[in-house]
Design an enzyme around this catalytic site. Structure first.
Site, PDB file in Angstrom:
ATOM      1  N   HIS A  58       0.814  -1.226   0.000  1.00  0.00           N
ATOM      2  CA  HIS A  58       0.000   0.000   0.000  1.00  0.00           C
ATOM      3  C   HIS A  58       0.848   1.277   0.000  1.00  0.00           C
ATOM      4  O   HIS A  58       0.299   2.370  -0.192  1.00  0.00           O
ATOM      5  CB  HIS A  58      -0.931   0.029   1.208  1.00  0.00           C
ATOM      6  CG  HIS A  58      -1.966  -1.052   1.214  1.00  0.00           C
ATOM      7  ND1 HIS A  58      -2.797  -1.294   0.131  1.00  0.00           N
ATOM      8  CD2 HIS A  58      -2.298  -1.961   2.164  1.00  0.00           C
ATOM      9  CE1 HIS A  58      -3.592  -2.320   0.420  1.00  0.00           C
ATOM     10  NE2 HIS A  58      -3.314  -2.732   1.644  1.00  0.00           N
TER      11      HIS A  58
ATOM     12  N   ASP B 212      -2.722 -10.833  -2.364  1.00  0.00           N
ATOM     13  CA  ASP B 212      -3.293 -10.318  -1.116  1.00  0.00           C
ATOM     14  C   ASP B 212      -4.765  -9.971  -1.351  1.00  0.00           C
ATOM     15  O   ASP B 212      -5.162  -9.629  -2.475  1.00  0.00           O
ATOM     16  CB  ASP B 212      -2.530  -9.060  -0.702  1.00  0.00           C
ATOM     17  CG  ASP B 212      -2.856  -8.594   0.711  1.00  0.00           C
ATOM     18  OD1 ASP B 212      -2.062  -8.875   1.618  1.00  0.00           O
ATOM     19  OD2 ASP B 212      -3.901  -7.928   0.888  1.00  0.00           O
TER      20      ASP B 212
ATOM     21  N   HIS C  55      -6.299  -7.420  -0.385  1.00  0.00           N
ATOM     22  CA  HIS C  55      -6.408  -5.983  -0.660  1.00  0.00           C
ATOM     23  C   HIS C  55      -5.560  -5.630  -1.878  1.00  0.00           C
ATOM     24  O   HIS C  55      -4.471  -6.179  -2.073  1.00  0.00           O
ATOM     25  CB  HIS C  55      -5.931  -5.160   0.543  1.00  0.00           C
ATOM     26  CG  HIS C  55      -6.664  -5.462   1.804  1.00  0.00           C
ATOM     27  ND1 HIS C  55      -6.179  -6.351   2.761  1.00  0.00           N
ATOM     28  CD2 HIS C  55      -7.846  -5.003   2.273  1.00  0.00           C
ATOM     29  CE1 HIS C  55      -7.043  -6.424   3.756  1.00  0.00           C
ATOM     30  NE2 HIS C  55      -8.057  -5.613   3.491  1.00  0.00           N
TER      31      HIS C  55
ATOM     32  N   ASP D  89      -4.449 -12.958   3.511  1.00  0.00           N
ATOM     33  CA  ASP D  89      -5.687 -12.528   4.149  1.00  0.00           C
ATOM     34  C   ASP D  89      -6.930 -12.818   3.313  1.00  0.00           C
ATOM     35  O   ASP D  89      -8.034 -12.451   3.701  1.00  0.00           O
ATOM     36  CB  ASP D  89      -5.637 -11.048   4.546  1.00  0.00           C
ATOM     37  CG  ASP D  89      -4.950 -10.174   3.518  1.00  0.00           C
ATOM     38  OD1 ASP D  89      -4.642 -10.667   2.421  1.00  0.00           O
ATOM     39  OD2 ASP D  89      -4.717  -8.990   3.818  1.00  0.00           O
TER      40      ASP D  89
END
Length: 209
Positions: free
Chosen positions: A25, A62, A64, A146
């Site tokens: 991120h 991931d 996200h 995740d």
């Protein structure tokens, strides 16, 4: 960088880096989402600058979207960024139409409650064909776990065996164009049982077991 050196020098065929905090991120000019430095971007750039890699691919599974990695390489035709992720979800980026200045951004978003079938189809039908055409000389993995069904932050319902499957697929691709070279870097994963199972499946695949 040490893992990249080990792989690029031929000391090891691949490497998994169990590092925290995660990195995908972190954008060019700002940290966000638990991330301070974009670890996979650093690995790819290090391989390019020190070893002359012409084409590097970053593959992010991931849950996200790696908005930071996308931001860093948006206008860079030498790095392909590919991502599966749950959408809508933090950070709100990662639509299929986000393709970069050189068509080297490949987003394959998944919906809440999607599972193994949809995840594997996204790789088989969207990501792997684009990676094959790009023919990377190094694959760097944003290995977030995740998307596991136990994880509290999302709801993609993947199982540990899905991470083993995608790892083997990426190893096959790396064998065809990158001399087998893979550097995998830990991203998310916030349920300890799910993280343990998923990392074990991923590393078992990387070791060829």
């Amino acid at each position: 960088m040490a893992a990249t050196d080990a792989v690029m020098s031929g000391e090891h065929p691949n490497a998994f880096v169990a590092v925290r905090p995660p990195g995908h991120h972190a954008e060019i000019n700002r940290p966000m989402g638990f991330c301070f430095f974009d670890n996979v971007a650093i690995a790819a750039r290090h391989a390019q600058r020190k070893y002359g890699i012409g084409r590097a691919a970053i593959v992010d599974f991931d849950v996200h979207h790696g908005n930071g990695t996308q931001d860093i390489f948006w206008a860079d035709k030498s790095v392909m960024y590919c991502s599966t992720h749950q959408m809508p979800l933090f950070p709100g980026t990662g639509a299929p139409g986000e393709r970069g200045d050189h068509d080297t951004i490949v987003n394959a978003p998944l919906a809440s409650e999607d599972g193994s079938k949809q995840f594997r189809a996204a790789f088989e039908n969207v990501i792997l064909p684009q990676l094959t055409k790009f023919a990377p000389e190094l694959i760097v993995i944003s290995a977030g776990f995740d998307a596991h069904y136990r994880d509290p932050l999302a709801s993609l319902n993947l199982r540990a065996e899905d991470f083993g499957w995608v790892t083997r697929k990426l190893m096959d691709l790396a064998d065809s164009s990158a001399g087998g070279r893979i550097v995998s870097v830990l991203e998310g994963g916030y349920d300890l049982q799910g993280l343990k199972e998923s990392v074990a499946a991923h590393v078992t695949a990387l070791t060829g077991a």
